[in-house]
Scaffold this motif. Structure first.
Motif, PDB file in Angstrom:
ATOM      1  N   ALA A 164       0.861  -1.190   0.000  1.00 49.65           N
ATOM      2  CA  ALA A 164       0.000   0.000   0.000  1.00 49.65           C
ATOM      3  C   ALA A 164       0.893   1.234   0.000  1.00 49.65           C
ATOM      4  CB  ALA A 164      -0.900   0.008   1.218  1.00 49.65           C
ATOM      5  N   THR A 165       0.713   2.078  -1.004  1.00 49.29           N
ATOM      6  CA  THR A 165       1.460   3.328  -1.082  1.00 49.29           C
ATOM      7  C   THR A 165       0.607   4.430  -0.471  1.00 49.29           C
ATOM      8  OG1 THR A 165       2.576   2.622  -3.111  1.00 49.29           O
ATOM      9  CG2 THR A 165       2.588   4.990  -2.607  1.00 49.29           C
ATOM     10  N   ILE A 166       1.093   4.987   0.616  1.00 53.14           N
ATOM     11  CA  ILE A 166       0.352   6.011   1.347  1.00 53.14           C
ATOM     12  C   ILE A 166       0.966   7.376   1.056  1.00 53.14           C
ATOM     13  CG2 ILE A 166      -0.352   6.818   3.632  1.00 53.14           C
ATOM     14  CD1 ILE A 166      -0.091   3.892   4.566  1.00 53.14           C
ATOM     15  N   THR A 167       0.152   8.261   0.512  1.00 51.13           N
ATOM     16  CA  THR A 167       0.619   9.599   0.140  1.00 51.13           C
ATOM     17  C   THR A 167      -0.051  10.646   1.013  1.00 51.13           C
ATOM     18  OG1 THR A 167       0.864   8.875  -2.168  1.00 51.13           O
ATOM     19  CG2 THR A 167       0.863  11.245  -1.761  1.00 51.13           C
ATOM     20  N   ILE A 168       0.749  11.516   1.608  1.00 48.71           N
ATOM     21  CA  ILE A 168       0.246  12.590   2.456  1.00 48.71           C
ATOM     22  C   ILE A 168       0.461  13.923   1.739  1.00 48.71           C
ATOM     23  CG2 ILE A 168       0.369  13.701   4.715  1.00 48.71           C
ATOM     24  CD1 ILE A 168      -0.396  10.790   4.899  1.00 48.71           C
ATOM     25  N   SER A 169      -0.613  14.709   1.618  1.00 49.19           N
ATOM     26  CA  SER A 169      -0.538  16.017   0.955  1.00 49.19           C
ATOM     27  C   SER A 169      -0.972  17.121   1.912  1.00 49.19           C
ATOM     28  CB  SER A 169      -1.432  16.042  -0.289  1.00 49.19           C
ATOM     29  OG  SER A 169      -1.097  14.999  -1.182  1.00 49.19           O
ATOM     30  N   ASP A 170      -0.431  18.330   1.686  1.00 47.68           N
ATOM     31  CA  ASP A 170      -0.824  19.451   2.542  1.00 47.68           C
ATOM     32  C   ASP A 170      -2.100  20.095   2.023  1.00 47.68           C
ATOM     33  OD1 ASP A 170      -0.099  21.015   0.351  1.00 47.68           O
ATOM     34  OD2 ASP A 170       1.820  21.640   1.210  1.00 47.68           O
ATOM     35  N   ALA A 171      -2.515  21.179   2.653  1.00 48.92           N
ATOM     36  CA  ALA A 171      -3.782  21.828   2.295  1.00 48.92           C
ATOM     37  C   ALA A 171      -3.769  22.379   0.875  1.00 48.92           C
ATOM     38  CB  ALA A 171      -4.078  22.937   3.293  1.00 48.92           C
ATOM     39  N   LYS A 172      -2.569  22.630   0.316  1.00 51.44           N
ATOM     40  CA  LYS A 172      -2.458  23.163  -1.039  1.00 51.44           C
ATOM     41  C   LYS A 172      -2.337  22.063  -2.087  1.00 51.44           C
ATOM     42  CE  LYS A 172      -0.297  27.499   0.449  1.00 51.44           C
ATOM     43  NZ  LYS A 172       0.892  28.396   0.325  1.00 51.44           N
ATOM     44  N   GLY A 173      -2.359  20.811  -1.630  1.00 44.90           N
ATOM     45  CA  GLY A 173      -2.272  19.701  -2.570  1.00 44.90           C
ATOM     46  C   GLY A 173      -0.856  19.243  -2.848  1.00 44.90           C
ATOM     47  N   ASN A 174       0.141  19.827  -2.176  1.00 43.55           N
ATOM     48  CA  ASN A 174       1.532  19.425  -2.371  1.00 43.55           C
ATOM     49  C   ASN A 174       1.836  18.148  -1.596  1.00 43.55           C
ATOM     50  OD1 ASN A 174       2.120  21.860  -3.866  1.00 43.55           O
ATOM     51  ND2 ASN A 174       2.183  22.944  -1.905  1.00 43.55           N
ATOM     52  N   VAL A 175       2.464  17.185  -2.260  1.00 45.89           N
ATOM     53  CA  VAL A 175       2.834  15.937  -1.596  1.00 45.89           C
ATOM     54  C   VAL A 175       4.001  16.203  -0.652  1.00 45.89           C
ATOM     55  CG1 VAL A 175       3.720  13.603  -1.915  1.00 45.89           C
ATOM     56  CG2 VAL A 175       2.042  14.517  -3.525  1.00 45.89           C
ATOM     57  N   VAL A 176       3.822  15.845   0.614  1.00 47.14           N
ATOM     58  CA  VAL A 176       4.875  16.092   1.602  1.00 47.14           C
ATOM     59  C   VAL A 176       5.520  14.802   2.100  1.00 47.14           C
ATOM     60  CG1 VAL A 176       3.867  18.256   2.364  1.00 47.14           C
ATOM     61  CG2 VAL A 176       3.178  16.140   3.480  1.00 47.14           C
TER      62      VAL A 176
END
Length: 225
Positions: free
Chosen positions: A125-137
């Motif tokens: 499972a690839t888990i991607t976290i993004s900030d409020a602006k949609g940028n992947v962090v």
């Protein structure tokens, strides 16, 4: 508790004004109809009186408008009572820890938690976290077992920096041992700080996240990581 509940006075005032305006408009038309009907009866031509069938139809219209006025009053009363009951129920969530459908959770003190529920075991499972602006962090890869399980992000970005507190969105792309896609439902958990009652339905406030009360799945549920 009072400080955590948004005021609904402006919303109620707007709804009341709209309902009152509509009621007055119908009442005005009703009164105008009566005036026209009375004037018509007073000024009949004795040699050519008002047709009986036409007069009966007008009386039916008269009764219909009267019933509409009464129905509107009853509906307004029912709606007000329903909103009051819903608001009272929503305030009971304040201070409770809830789990609700959603992808956005708050990062606070180096921790943001989601509940992941795959439809079946996922080999990867690839888990991607993004900030409020949609940028992947941040991006992580792990296996998921069957059933609900907690996933906690420590706030560290892929580059190793500590992310600022705020709202972050999770996205999970998972596959099983055969390479087939696995659907993963996401829920957010947190303590309810307040309730926004300004809309048509109550919304729970969990940090900076807004969770519709209808999406709440569990109350006081804690899952181990």
């Amino acid at each position: 508790m009072t400080s955590g509940i948004s005021s609904i006075s402006s919303s109620s005032s707007t709804n009341s004004t709209t309902a009152t305006g509509t009621s007055q408009e119908i009442a005005g038309n009703f009164q105008q109809f009566l005036t026209l009907l009375t004037t018509q009866l007073k000024n009949q031509n004795p040699l050519d009186p008002l047709d009986t069938n036409q007069f009966t139809q007008q009386l039916v219209q008269y009764a219909g408008v009267e019933q509409q006025l009464k129905s509107n009053d009853r509906l307004d009363s029912i709606l007000s009572n329903s909103k009051a009951a819903s608001a009272a129920s929503a305030t009971s969530f304040v201070g409770q820890t809830v789990t609700a459908d959603g992808q956005v959770a708050d990062l606070k003190d180096g921790s943001a938690t989601w509940t992941l529920t795959p439809s079946r075991a996922a080999k990867q499972a690839t888990i991607t976290i993004s900030d409020a602006k949609g940028n992947v962090v941040a991006t992580q890869t792990k296996a998921l077992t069957t059933g609900a399980q907690s996933f906690t992000w420590d706030g560290r970005s892929t580059s190793g920096f500590t992310s600022a507190n705020g709202s972050y969105k999770i996205k999970v792309d998972a596959i099983d041992a055969t390479g087939a896609k696995v659907t993963v439902d996401t829920q957010v958990s947190g303590k309810v700080d307040g309730v926004d009652l300004s809309g048509s339905a109550p919304v729970l406030l969990i940090g900076n996240s807004r969770v519709p009360i209808a999406s709440v799945q569990n109350i006081g549920t804690g899952l181990s990581t």
